[in-house]
Design a protein around this motif. Structure first.
Motif, PDB file in Angstrom:
ATOM      1  N   TRP A  84       0.835  -1.206   0.000  1.00  0.00           N
ATOM      2  CA  TRP A  84       0.000   0.000   0.000  1.00  0.00           C
ATOM      3  C   TRP A  84       0.866   1.251   0.000  1.00  0.00           C
ATOM      4  O   TRP A  84       0.665   2.159  -0.813  1.00  0.00           O
ATOM      5  CB  TRP A  84      -0.938  -0.037   1.211  1.00  0.00           C
ATOM      6  CG  TRP A  84      -1.551   1.307   1.524  1.00  0.00           C
ATOM      7  CD1 TRP A  84      -1.351   2.070   2.632  1.00  0.00           C
ATOM      8  CD2 TRP A  84      -2.441   2.059   0.685  1.00  0.00           C
ATOM      9  NE1 TRP A  84      -2.059   3.238   2.551  1.00  0.00           N
ATOM     10  CE2 TRP A  84      -2.744   3.261   1.368  1.00  0.00           C
ATOM     11  CE3 TRP A  84      -3.014   1.832  -0.566  1.00  0.00           C
ATOM     12  CZ2 TRP A  84      -3.572   4.230   0.832  1.00  0.00           C
ATOM     13  CZ3 TRP A  84      -3.856   2.810  -1.098  1.00  0.00           C
ATOM     14  CH2 TRP A  84      -4.135   3.985  -0.407  1.00  0.00           C
ATOM     15  N   THR A  85       1.859   1.320   0.891  1.00  0.00           N
ATOM     16  CA  THR A  85       2.635   2.566   1.001  1.00  0.00           C
ATOM     17  C   THR A  85       3.508   2.783  -0.232  1.00  0.00           C
ATOM     18  O   THR A  85       3.843   3.916  -0.566  1.00  0.00           O
ATOM     19  CB  THR A  85       3.519   2.589   2.266  1.00  0.00           C
ATOM     20  OG1 THR A  85       4.301   1.406   2.322  1.00  0.00           O
ATOM     21  CG2 THR A  85       2.688   2.670   3.521  1.00  0.00           C
ATOM     22  N   LYS A  86       3.867   1.699  -0.916  1.00  0.00           N
ATOM     23  CA  LYS A  86       4.631   1.832  -2.165  1.00  0.00           C
ATOM     24  C   LYS A  86       3.754   2.386  -3.302  1.00  0.00           C
ATOM     25  O   LYS A  86       4.272   2.715  -4.367  1.00  0.00           O
ATOM     26  CB  LYS A  86       5.167   0.465  -2.591  1.00  0.00           C
ATOM     27  CG  LYS A  86       6.326  -0.038  -1.750  1.00  0.00           C
ATOM     28  CD  LYS A  86       7.605   0.458  -2.356  1.00  0.00           C
ATOM     29  CE  LYS A  86       8.814  -0.016  -1.578  1.00  0.00           C
ATOM     30  NZ  LYS A  86      10.048   0.636  -2.064  1.00  0.00           N
ATOM     31  N   GLY A  87       2.451   2.378  -3.080  1.00  0.00           N
ATOM     32  CA  GLY A  87       1.557   2.829  -4.158  1.00  0.00           C
ATOM     33  C   GLY A  87       1.292   1.748  -5.188  1.00  0.00           C
ATOM     34  O   GLY A  87       0.952   2.024  -6.335  1.00  0.00           O
ATOM     35  N   TRP A  88       1.442   0.498  -4.761  1.00  0.00           N
ATOM     36  CA  TRP A  88       1.255  -0.628  -5.689  1.00  0.00           C
ATOM     37  C   TRP A  88      -0.095  -1.303  -5.506  1.00  0.00           C
ATOM     38  O   TRP A  88      -0.342  -2.336  -6.124  1.00  0.00           O
ATOM     39  CB  TRP A  88       2.329  -1.697  -5.460  1.00  0.00           C
ATOM     40  CG  TRP A  88       3.735  -1.254  -5.622  1.00  0.00           C
ATOM     41  CD1 TRP A  88       4.198  -0.095  -6.186  1.00  0.00           C
ATOM     42  CD2 TRP A  88       4.901  -1.984  -5.217  1.00  0.00           C
ATOM     43  NE1 TRP A  88       5.566  -0.054  -6.148  1.00  0.00           N
ATOM     44  CE2 TRP A  88       6.026  -1.203  -5.566  1.00  0.00           C
ATOM     45  CE3 TRP A  88       5.096  -3.222  -4.596  1.00  0.00           C
ATOM     46  CZ2 TRP A  88       7.330  -1.625  -5.307  1.00  0.00           C
ATOM     47  CZ3 TRP A  88       6.390  -3.643  -4.353  1.00  0.00           C
ATOM     48  CH2 TRP A  88       7.499  -2.848  -4.715  1.00  0.00           C
ATOM     49  N   ALA A  89      -0.957  -0.771  -4.633  1.00  0.00           N
ATOM     50  CA  ALA A  89      -2.178  -1.504  -4.271  1.00  0.00           C
ATOM     51  C   ALA A  89      -3.358  -0.560  -4.167  1.00  0.00           C
ATOM     52  O   ALA A  89      -3.995  -0.425  -3.122  1.00  0.00           O
ATOM     53  CB  ALA A  89      -1.960  -2.255  -2.960  1.00  0.00           C
ATOM     54  N   GLU A  90      -3.665   0.128  -5.278  1.00  0.00           N
ATOM     55  CA  GLU A  90      -4.823   1.014  -5.302  1.00  0.00           C
ATOM     56  C   GLU A  90      -6.110   0.214  -5.068  1.00  0.00           C
ATOM     57  O   GLU A  90      -6.232  -0.936  -5.480  1.00  0.00           O
ATOM     58  CB  GLU A  90      -4.876   1.756  -6.648  1.00  0.00           C
ATOM     59  CG  GLU A  90      -5.241   0.893  -7.858  1.00  0.00           C
ATOM     60  CD  GLU A  90      -4.150  -0.089  -8.256  1.00  0.00           C
ATOM     61  OE1 GLU A  90      -2.994   0.083  -7.871  1.00  0.00           O
ATOM     62  OE2 GLU A  90      -4.481  -1.052  -8.970  1.00  0.00           O
ATOM     63  N   ARG A  91      -7.031   0.823  -4.396  1.00  0.00           N
ATOM     64  CA  ARG A  91      -8.330   0.188  -4.058  1.00  0.00           C
ATOM     65  C   ARG A  91      -8.110  -1.258  -3.610  1.00  0.00           C
ATOM     66  O   ARG A  91      -7.426  -1.482  -2.628  1.00  0.00           O
ATOM     67  CB  ARG A  91      -9.301   0.295  -5.246  1.00  0.00           C
ATOM     68  CG  ARG A  91     -10.742   0.053  -4.874  1.00  0.00           C
ATOM     69  CD  ARG A  91     -11.726   0.401  -5.998  1.00  0.00           C
ATOM     70  NE  ARG A  91     -13.095   0.120  -5.625  1.00  0.00           N
ATOM     71  CZ  ARG A  91     -13.685  -1.023  -5.845  1.00  0.00           C
ATOM     72  NH1 ARG A  91     -13.059  -2.014  -6.461  1.00  0.00           N
ATOM     73  NH2 ARG A  91     -14.944  -1.213  -5.470  1.00  0.00           N
ATOM     74  N   ASN A  92      -8.707  -2.235  -4.345  1.00  0.00           N
ATOM     75  CA  ASN A  92      -8.519  -3.626  -3.921  1.00  0.00           C
ATOM     76  C   ASN A  92      -7.494  -4.348  -4.805  1.00  0.00           C
ATOM     77  O   ASN A  92      -7.520  -5.562  -4.956  1.00  0.00           O
ATOM     78  CB  ASN A  92      -9.848  -4.385  -3.930  1.00  0.00           C
ATOM     79  CG  ASN A  92     -10.469  -4.442  -5.323  1.00  0.00           C
ATOM     80  OD1 ASN A  92     -10.235  -3.554  -6.140  1.00  0.00           O
ATOM     81  ND2 ASN A  92     -11.236  -5.460  -5.600  1.00  0.00           N
ATOM     82  N   GLY A  93      -6.585  -3.562  -5.407  1.00  0.00           N
ATOM     83  CA  GLY A  93      -5.587  -4.134  -6.319  1.00  0.00           C
ATOM     84  C   GLY A  93      -4.647  -5.091  -5.595  1.00  0.00           C
ATOM     85  O   GLY A  93      -4.201  -4.806  -4.491  1.00  0.00           O
ATOM     86  N   GLY A  94      -4.354  -6.214  -6.241  1.00  0.00           N
ATOM     87  CA  GLY A  94      -3.382  -7.165  -5.715  1.00  0.00           C
ATOM     88  C   GLY A  94      -3.991  -8.186  -4.776  1.00  0.00           C
ATOM     89  O   GLY A  94      -5.109  -7.999  -4.272  1.00  0.00           O
ATOM     90  N   ASN A  95      -3.284  -9.261  -4.575  1.00  0.00           N
ATOM     91  CA  ASN A  95      -3.736 -10.305  -3.657  1.00  0.00           C
ATOM     92  C   ASN A  95      -2.551 -11.164  -3.226  1.00  0.00           C
ATOM     93  O   ASN A  95      -1.536 -11.222  -3.913  1.00  0.00           O
ATOM     94  CB  ASN A  95      -4.852 -11.152  -4.290  1.00  0.00           C
ATOM     95  CG  ASN A  95      -4.708 -11.277  -5.791  1.00  0.00           C
ATOM     96  OD1 ASN A  95      -3.729 -11.834  -6.262  1.00  0.00           O
ATOM     97  ND2 ASN A  95      -5.648 -10.714  -6.543  1.00  0.00           N
ATOM     98  N   ILE A  96      -2.727 -11.779  -2.055  1.00  0.00           N
ATOM     99  CA  ILE A  96      -1.646 -12.571  -1.458  1.00  0.00           C
ATOM    100  C   ILE A  96      -2.227 -13.910  -1.019  1.00  0.00           C
ATOM    101  O   ILE A  96      -3.333 -13.960  -0.476  1.00  0.00           O
ATOM    102  CB  ILE A  96      -1.077 -11.857  -0.206  1.00  0.00           C
ATOM    103  CG1 ILE A  96      -0.413 -10.529  -0.568  1.00  0.00           C
ATOM    104  CG2 ILE A  96      -0.080 -12.757   0.535  1.00  0.00           C
ATOM    105  CD1 ILE A  96      -0.027  -9.682   0.664  1.00  0.00           C
TER     106      ILE A  96
END
Ligand SMILES: [Zn+2]
Length: 266
Positions: A25-37
């Motif tokens: 999130w802080t890197k700016g790589w996870a806008e809204r619900n972008g990404g998953n783990i």
């Protein structure tokens, strides 16, 4: 009662997930619900009967994963919320022994990411090699590079990123694969990703994001972070008006030899 009670190792695994979700999130790589783990947590789940909260049939079987348990981020959940409370924005699931269905076993009924079948397909493929983590995120700088056609050819982007800084060759020893654009969440995307992971640690999805596989979530994040740094060096040089020279093939080969890394494409 939370599954985390009296389970220090699982609590520690959740803390690592929260830490990485915060970085995304802080890197700016996870806008809204972008990404998953997703993380294989089988070794941290106390054996014995657990009453499932809910049972879901999978679209296909994942034979290598029978009985395995995973933490998975929830569908529609924001990574910045996962960072605060992973188990309130994700679920722990356990696959049935035949790996054709799963139970949600903790802590509440939260539907896993819609990418779950893709994640499980990748875990199913990578488990034998020791992989426990699948992390998908949207690093701006790396995605920008996939908008350049030249970088979509095999090995061009990966080699350029390696050449920007010595750590990239060391931290991402099997390099970066490229998957041409496919509909997000599609089986075609998952299958193309698995093919690229056969000889790479990290896969870039054209105009979408990246996916990394590893044994440890912190190390998996470090690979993406190092590649992002390499991309920033490239883009900073271009912004300053010149094409960066990059390390030579001889210099990269010297690192491979000294650090005892595999040759490219292995
Ligand atoms: Zn995505």
């Amino acid at each position: 009662m939370s599954i985390l009670e009296n389970n220090e190792k699982l609590s520690s695994a959740m803390a690592d997930i929260a830490e990485v979700a915060g970085y995304l999130w802080t890197k700016g790589w996870a806008e809204r619900n972008g990404g998953n783990i997703s993380v294989n947590v089988t070794e941290f789940i106390t054996p014995g009967a657990i009453t499932p909260l809910s049972t879901v049939t999978l679209p296909r079987r994942f034979p290598a994963l029978g009985g395995d348990a995973f933490y998975v981020t929830g569908t529609g959940k924001r990574m910045r919320d996962v960072a605060k409370a992973p188990l309130q924005h994700g679920a722990i699931i356990r696959l049935h022994p035949d790996a054709g269905a799963y139970d949600i076993i903790a802590d509440r009924i939260i539907a896993p990411t819609s990418e779950l079948p893709s994640h499980l397909a990748i875990h199913d493929f990578a488990r034998a090699g020791g992989a426990k983590v699948v992390c998908h995120t949207h690093p701006t700088d790396l995605i920008a590079l996939t908008h350049r056609r030249e970088f979509l050819q095999p090995r061009v982007l990966g080699r350029m990123l390696w050449s920007m800084i010595p750590e990239a060759r060391i931290v991402v020893p099997r390099g970066v694969g490229i998957v041409p654009y496919h509909l997000p969440g599609s089986l075609e995307l998952a299958d193309a990703t698995i093919a690229a992971l056969d000889s790479h640690d990290v896969v870039m999805w054209e105009k979408h994001g990246c996916l990394a596989v590893g044994a440890d979530i912190i190390d998996t994040f470090d690979m993406i972070d190092t590649l992002s740094k390499a991309a920033q060096i490239y883009l900073s040089a271009r912004l300053a008006g010149f094409e960066p020279e990059g390390m030579s093939n001889d210099e990269l080969e010297e690192i491979r030899r000294v650090f005892n890394l595999l040759p490219e494409g292995n």
